[in-house]
Design an enzyme around this catalytic site. Structure first.
Site, PDB file in Angstrom:
ATOM      1  N   GLU A  55     -38.096 -45.496 -79.464  1.00  0.00           N
ATOM      2  CA  GLU A  55     -37.330 -46.830 -79.662  1.00  0.00           C
ATOM      3  C   GLU A  55     -36.666 -47.077 -78.314  1.00  0.00           C
ATOM      4  O   GLU A  55     -36.696 -48.364 -77.987  1.00  0.00           O
ATOM      5  CB  GLU A  55     -36.582 -46.950 -80.834  1.00  0.00           C
ATOM      6  CG  GLU A  55     -37.652 -46.711 -82.135  1.00  0.00           C
ATOM      7  CD  GLU A  55     -37.307 -45.010 -82.571  1.00  0.00           C
ATOM      8  OE1 GLU A  55     -37.589 -44.220 -81.622  1.00  0.00           O
ATOM      9  OE2 GLU A  55     -37.482 -44.487 -83.753  1.00  0.00           O
ATOM     10  N   ASP A 207     -57.538  -3.386 -75.885  1.00  0.00           N
ATOM     11  CA  ASP A 207     -57.691  -4.550 -74.827  1.00  0.00           C
ATOM     12  C   ASP A 207     -56.891  -4.577 -73.769  1.00  0.00           C
ATOM     13  O   ASP A 207     -57.269  -5.113 -72.775  1.00  0.00           O
ATOM     14  CB  ASP A 207     -57.997  -6.008 -75.583  1.00  0.00           C
ATOM     15  CG  ASP A 207     -59.057  -6.118 -76.612  1.00  0.00           C
ATOM     16  OD1 ASP A 207     -59.787  -5.248 -76.915  1.00  0.00           O
ATOM     17  OD2 ASP A 207     -59.497  -7.208 -76.901  1.00  0.00           O
ATOM     18  N   LEU A 211     -52.472 -11.968 -72.659  1.00  0.00           N
ATOM     19  CA  LEU A 211     -51.909 -13.012 -73.637  1.00  0.00           C
ATOM     20  C   LEU A 211     -51.358 -14.212 -72.920  1.00  0.00           C
ATOM     21  O   LEU A 211     -50.448 -14.725 -73.618  1.00  0.00           O
ATOM     22  CB  LEU A 211     -51.469 -12.547 -74.800  1.00  0.00           C
ATOM     23  CG  LEU A 211     -52.158 -11.192 -75.355  1.00  0.00           C
ATOM     24  CD1 LEU A 211     -51.197 -10.800 -76.688  1.00  0.00           C
ATOM     25  CD2 LEU A 211     -53.615 -11.995 -76.015  1.00  0.00           C
TER      26      LEU A 211
HETATM   27  N1  LIG Z   1     -63.780 -11.630 -79.412  1.00  0.00           N
HETATM   28  C1  LIG Z   1     -62.701 -11.915 -79.984  1.00  0.00           C
HETATM   29  O1  LIG Z   1     -62.338 -12.991 -79.920  1.00  0.00           O
HETATM   30  C2  LIG Z   1     -61.710 -10.743 -80.211  1.00  0.00           C
HETATM   31  C3  LIG Z   1     -62.033  -9.411 -80.177  1.00  0.00           C
HETATM   32  N2  LIG Z   1     -61.019  -8.697 -80.631  1.00  0.00           N
HETATM   33  C4  LIG Z   1     -61.769  -7.336 -80.685  1.00  0.00           C
HETATM   34  O2  LIG Z   1     -61.267  -6.736 -82.068  1.00  0.00           O
HETATM   35  C5  LIG Z   1     -60.927  -5.454 -81.974  1.00  0.00           C
HETATM   36  C6  LIG Z   1     -59.773  -5.090 -82.805  1.00  0.00           C
HETATM   37  O3  LIG Z   1     -59.736  -5.707 -84.145  1.00  0.00           O
HETATM   38  P1  LIG Z   1     -59.530  -4.919 -85.191  1.00  0.00           P
HETATM   39  O4  LIG Z   1     -59.950  -3.375 -85.137  1.00  0.00           O
HETATM   40  O5  LIG Z   1     -59.807  -5.694 -86.652  1.00  0.00           O
HETATM   41  O6  LIG Z   1     -57.835  -4.817 -85.090  1.00  0.00           O
HETATM   42  P2  LIG Z   1     -56.716  -5.693 -84.953  1.00  0.00           P
HETATM   43  O7  LIG Z   1     -56.538  -6.183 -83.498  1.00  0.00           O
HETATM   44  O8  LIG Z   1     -56.726  -6.706 -86.058  1.00  0.00           O
HETATM   45  O9  LIG Z   1     -55.545  -4.735 -85.351  1.00  0.00           O
HETATM   46  C7  LIG Z   1     -55.303  -4.149 -86.752  1.00  0.00           C
HETATM   47  C8  LIG Z   1     -53.822  -3.787 -86.623  1.00  0.00           C
HETATM   48  O10 LIG Z   1     -52.751  -4.531 -86.889  1.00  0.00           O
HETATM   49  C9  LIG Z   1     -51.745  -4.363 -87.607  1.00  0.00           C
HETATM   50  N3  LIG Z   1     -51.977  -5.647 -88.617  1.00  0.00           N
HETATM   51  C10 LIG Z   1     -52.366  -6.588 -88.135  1.00  0.00           C
HETATM   52  N4  LIG Z   1     -52.261  -7.541 -89.437  1.00  0.00           N
HETATM   53  C11 LIG Z   1     -51.487  -6.728 -90.185  1.00  0.00           C
HETATM   54  C12 LIG Z   1     -51.368  -7.109 -91.633  1.00  0.00           C
HETATM   55  N5  LIG Z   1     -51.294  -8.287 -91.925  1.00  0.00           N
HETATM   56  N6  LIG Z   1     -50.827  -6.280 -92.389  1.00  0.00           N
HETATM   57  C13 LIG Z   1     -50.447  -4.965 -92.033  1.00  0.00           C
HETATM   58  N7  LIG Z   1     -51.013  -4.507 -90.693  1.00  0.00           N
HETATM   59  C14 LIG Z   1     -51.457  -5.399 -89.961  1.00  0.00           C
HETATM   60  C15 LIG Z   1     -52.217  -3.041 -88.304  1.00  0.00           C
HETATM   61  O11 LIG Z   1     -51.757  -2.028 -87.297  1.00  0.00           O
HETATM   62  P3  LIG Z   1     -50.490  -0.985 -87.559  1.00  0.00           P
HETATM   63  O12 LIG Z   1     -50.368  -0.663 -89.011  1.00  0.00           O
HETATM   64  O13 LIG Z   1     -50.745   0.197 -86.645  1.00  0.00           O
HETATM   65  O14 LIG Z   1     -49.543  -1.888 -86.994  1.00  0.00           O
HETATM   66  C16 LIG Z   1     -53.721  -2.924 -88.210  1.00  0.00           C
HETATM   67  O15 LIG Z   1     -54.327  -1.639 -88.421  1.00  0.00           O
HETATM   68  C17 LIG Z   1     -61.041  -4.950 -80.577  1.00  0.00           C
HETATM   69  O16 LIG Z   1     -62.344  -4.185 -80.375  1.00  0.00           O
HETATM   70  C18 LIG Z   1     -60.977  -6.237 -79.961  1.00  0.00           C
HETATM   71  O17 LIG Z   1     -61.546  -6.058 -78.696  1.00  0.00           O
HETATM   72  C19 LIG Z   1     -59.991  -8.861 -80.673  1.00  0.00           C
HETATM   73  C20 LIG Z   1     -59.402 -10.097 -80.513  1.00  0.00           C
HETATM   74  C21 LIG Z   1     -60.299 -11.280 -80.223  1.00  0.00           C
HETATM   75  N1  LIG Z   2     -63.437 -11.241 -75.669  1.00  0.00           N
HETATM   76  C1  LIG Z   2     -62.988 -12.508 -75.789  1.00  0.00           C
HETATM   77  C2  LIG Z   2     -61.610 -13.059 -76.168  1.00  0.00           C
HETATM   78  N2  LIG Z   2     -60.482 -11.922 -76.606  1.00  0.00           N
HETATM   79  C3  LIG Z   2     -59.365 -12.061 -76.769  1.00  0.00           C
HETATM   80  O1  LIG Z   2     -58.516 -12.310 -75.528  1.00  0.00           O
HETATM   81  C4  LIG Z   2     -57.512 -11.259 -75.289  1.00  0.00           C
HETATM   82  C5  LIG Z   2     -57.461 -10.909 -73.830  1.00  0.00           C
HETATM   83  O2  LIG Z   2     -56.534 -11.951 -73.285  1.00  0.00           O
HETATM   84  P1  LIG Z   2     -56.314 -11.789 -71.900  1.00  0.00           P
HETATM   85  O3  LIG Z   2     -56.017 -10.314 -71.534  1.00  0.00           O
HETATM   86  O4  LIG Z   2     -55.132 -12.760 -71.741  1.00  0.00           O
HETATM   87  O5  LIG Z   2     -57.561 -12.360 -70.984  1.00  0.00           O
HETATM   88  C6  LIG Z   2     -58.309 -10.360 -76.251  1.00  0.00           C
HETATM   89  O6  LIG Z   2     -57.383  -9.289 -76.287  1.00  0.00           O
HETATM   90  C7  LIG Z   2     -58.748 -11.007 -77.500  1.00  0.00           C
HETATM   91  O7  LIG Z   2     -57.657 -11.110 -78.093  1.00  0.00           O
HETATM   92  N3  LIG Z   2     -61.359 -14.227 -76.224  1.00  0.00           N
HETATM   93  C8  LIG Z   2     -62.175 -15.312 -75.858  1.00  0.00           C
HETATM   94  O8  LIG Z   2     -61.837 -16.553 -75.962  1.00  0.00           O
HETATM   95  N4  LIG Z   2     -63.469 -14.784 -75.418  1.00  0.00           N
HETATM   96  C9  LIG Z   2     -63.806 -13.748 -75.433  1.00  0.00           C
HETATM   97  O9  LIG Z   2     -64.932 -13.399 -75.005  1.00  0.00           O
HETATM   98 ZN   LIG Z   3     -34.495 -41.770 -82.703  1.00  0.00          ZN
END
Ligand SMILES: NC(=O)C1=CN([C@@H]2O[C@H](COP(=O)(O)OP(=O)(O)OC[C@H]3O[C@@H](n4cnc5c(N)ncnc54)[C@H](OP(=O)(O)O)[C@@H]3O)[C@@H](O)[C@H]2O)C=CC1
Ligand SMILES: Nc1c(N[C@@H]2O[C@H](COP(=O)(O)O)[C@@H](O)[C@H]2O)[nH]c(=O)[nH]c1=O
Ligand SMILES: [Zn+2]
Length: 344
Positions: A55, A207, A211
């Site tokens: 405004e 990984d 981020l």
């Molecule tokens: N393609 C994609 O977009 C992506 C792929 N990935 C892939 O995913 C895989 C990993 O996924 P995933 O195995 O599911 O594991 P996560 O990365 O989701 O990690 C899981 C761990 O995080 C902690 N955690 C997270 N949320 C909670 C909650 N609400 N309550 C309690 N603990 C929690 C716990 O660990 P703790 O108890 O030890 O703290 C749990 O074991 C990797 O292979 C990675 O490459 C990952 C991101 C994106």
């Molecule tokens: N593999 C995958 C993703 N993976 C996500 O991106 C993170 C890696 O981030 P950085 O290290 O900043 O590049 C990885 O840990 C997971 O959370 N994201 C995507 O858009 N596409 C992809 O194919």
């Molecule tokens: Zn205002």
């Protein structure tokens, strides 16, 4: 239906408001226009956090030769004018002081110090007030702000990339690039748009992600790592101090910013409550599957963006399953298909 006059000028307010994207958070984006006998004589928007409101900028933009028209004009604002002394004086008082006889408002401000009080001040001073013009659009523009104040938690955007047959990583959790490099640029834009980015311990461990936003312009998100049992090695990139990072843990970490939780029971509500207290208005949850599924199962999400790559994987980590999702939009980007859901 033909667009009415009020809707026409409110649509212009929305266009102006959007120009503040990326510069005003945690404040809402707001636009304003001043109209005399169908002609816009002033325009403004909230440009930067802590600086002039829409405004103020709108009224200041009126040319000297048009200033005499102000007491015969209508001011259109996408959000209720403020009534409090924040970083700037109340806009409702400015409207009254300028002698503007009519104010058309998009939506009411949910912020407790304003909610309804701006309208009350205007009406008490004899200004004619109309509200609810393009209300849904005005609220949607500031969905993060409305969620943050209305639900007392950050706005949560889930995002993952999956193979054409539904895996987010290869066998044994081995990370793979799934999305096309053009999509990766868009993902970094998304990272610049949210206050924080969050991953689980296994993703941070396996990984070793950065981020950050390095493929787009703009700001860096706060990194949030759920690592309850301190499993992520200190040599990993999330410890590199290149951007603010907070660890979610059950044991204090004296040298790191951390959020203490008392175990896995209601972990996400505890975490989101603390993020609200820290004024974190939105979070992009990137994974992995376990972490994403917890947000979904707890109903603590607002949007989900699913990137489906062109190729299958033989096996691997299965993608999360959405519940209560409404498909809003799709996008074909090079070889990827993007699906945009909102929580219904
Ligand atoms: N393609 C994609 O977009 C992506 C792929 N990935 C892939 O995913 C895989 C990993 O996924 P995933 O195995 O599911 O594991 P996560 O990365 O989701 O990690 C899981 C761990 O995080 C902690 N955690 C997270 N949320 C909670 C909650 N609400 N309550 C309690 N603990 C929690 C716990 O660990 P703790 O108890 O030890 O703290 C749990 O074991 C990797 O292979 C990675 O490459 C990952 C991101 C994106
Ligand atoms: N593999 C995958 C993703 N993976 C996500 O991106 C993170 C890696 O981030 P950085 O290290 O900043 O590049 C990885 O840990 C997971 O959370 N994201 C995507 O858009 N596409 C992809 O194919
Ligand atoms: Zn205002």
């Amino acid at each position: 239906m033909e667009q009415g006059r009020d809707e026409f000028f409110m649509a212009r307010c929305l266009q102006l408001a959007r120009l503040g994207a990326g510069h005003v958070a945690p404040n809402p984006m707001v636009g304003a226009v001043l109209v005399c006998e169908g002609r816009i004589i002033g325009e403004g928007y909230h440009r930067h956090y802590g600086q002039g409101h829409a405004e103020v900028n709108c009224i200041a933009s009126v040319r000297t030769e048009d200033r005499h028209l102000i007491p015969r004009s209508t001011i259109y604002v996408s959000l209720e004018p403020c009534a409090h002394h924040g970083k700037t004086p109340p806009c409702a008082d400015l409207i009254v002081a300028e002698g503007i006889p009519e104010c058309v408002i998009g939506c009411i401000d949910i912020f407790a110090k304003v909610a309804g009080k701006g309208i009350a001040r205007l009406e008490a001073a004899g200004v004619r007030v109309k509200t609810g013009v393009l209300e849904a659009e005005c609220k949607a523009l500031n969905s993060r702000f409305f969620t943050f104040h209305g639900l007392q938690r950050p706005y949560v955007v889930l995002k993952w990339a999956q193979s054409s047959n539904g895996f987010i990583a290869a066998e044994g959790g081995r990370p793979v690039r799934i999305s096309h490099p053009v999509t990766d640029r868009l993902v970094h834009k998304w990272r610049s748009e949210e206050a924080a980015i969050l991953v689980g311990a296994k993703t941070a461990q396996g990984d070793n992600p950065r981020l950050n936003n390095r493929l787009w312009s703009g700001r860096q998100p706060l990194r949030i790592i759920i690592d309850l049992n301190d499993k992520v090695p200190a040599s990993h990139q999330v410890y590199d101090k290149s951007q603010p990072t907070v660890f979610v843990t059950t044991k204090a970490k004296p040298d790191q910013d951390h959020i203490l939780v008392d175990g896995v029971q209601s972990l996400l509500p505890q975490l989101l409550q603390e993020l609200h207290a820290r004024s974190v208005q939105s979070v992009l949850v990137e994974g992995g599957a376990y972490t994403l599924q917890h947000f979904i199962n707890d109903g603590l999400w607002d949007e989900a963006r699913v990137i489906t790559g062109a190729n299958p994987l033989p096996t691997g980590v299965v993608a999360p399953t959405l519940h209560g999702a409404v498909l809003e939009d799709t996008l074909l980007l090079e070889t990827d298909r993007l699906f945009f859901y909102r929580h219904g």
